[in-house]
Design a protein around this motif. Sequence first.
Motif, PDB file in Angstrom:
ATOM      1  N   ASN A  30       0.860  -1.225   0.054  1.00 46.81           N
ATOM      2  CA  ASN A  30       0.095  -0.074  -0.073  1.00 46.81           C
ATOM      3  C   ASN A  30       0.941   1.133   0.006  1.00 46.81           C
ATOM      4  N   ARG A  33      -1.356   4.760   2.460  1.00 45.28           N
ATOM      5  CA  ARG A  33      -1.715   4.642   3.792  1.00 45.28           C
ATOM      6  C   ARG A  33      -1.307   3.434   4.595  1.00 45.28           C
ATOM      7  N   ASP A  63      -2.395   6.411  12.010  1.00 42.53           N
ATOM      8  CA  ASP A  63      -2.904   7.340  11.031  1.00 42.53           C
ATOM      9  C   ASP A  63      -2.390   6.736   9.820  1.00 42.53           C
ATOM     10  N   ALA A  64      -2.255   7.900   8.756  1.00 48.46           N
ATOM     11  CA  ALA A  64      -1.927   7.448   7.414  1.00 48.46           C
ATOM     12  C   ALA A  64      -0.658   6.707   7.289  1.00 48.46           C
ATOM     13  N   ARG A  65       0.180   6.994   8.195  1.00 48.16           N
ATOM     14  CA  ARG A  65       1.613   6.305   7.881  1.00 48.16           C
ATOM     15  C   ARG A  65       2.170   5.746   9.065  1.00 48.16           C
TER      16      ARG A  65
END
Length: 186
Positions: A30, A33, A63-65
């Motif tokens: 991915n 994210r 979170d996204a990272r």
Amino acid sequence: MEVVQQHLDDAKHNMAKAYLCTQEAFAKVNAGRAVPAMLQGLMVTYYGNPTPLNQLASISATDARTLIVQPWEQKSIPHIEKAISESQLGFSTRNDGRMVIVTLPPSSEERRKNLVKLVKNEAEKGRIVIRNVRRDYKEILKTMQKDGIPEDEIKRSEKKLQEITDDFINKINELLELKESDIMTV
């Protein structure tokens, strides 16, 4: 013939399993994210035995990272960190004594291209497995012909087997196309 149809059904089932494995491999990759599936199947050497990470800890995205790996036993933290660092996923890790914090690198153009290469490699693995299933079942059909199944029935079955193979390879190619565009979208 019922026996021949059973072998075709078995071949289709095995090809479907290869397709699902390819889907699972794609889910781990991915670009944008953090998703817990990215660490799915990662093996950690713990007490000298390779153990799947999800059996040693819970994995969640904050979170996204960022992923949080919360081990069931604190003693496993260094082993988990080592496994993640040694994997070819390119993630950085740190721990606060209670959990492992996994940070995904920023999604640069080079990183996305590397992820596309990884996905293409996984797709090719899936196609190889499907072609190997086809080869194995073609051998079974040839053996059945020697055992007295009519040649025209074998030819029809080989044609059906090729159609099933083409269908699954096309599905993998479509999946690859979608995943590539997903990865390369900034």
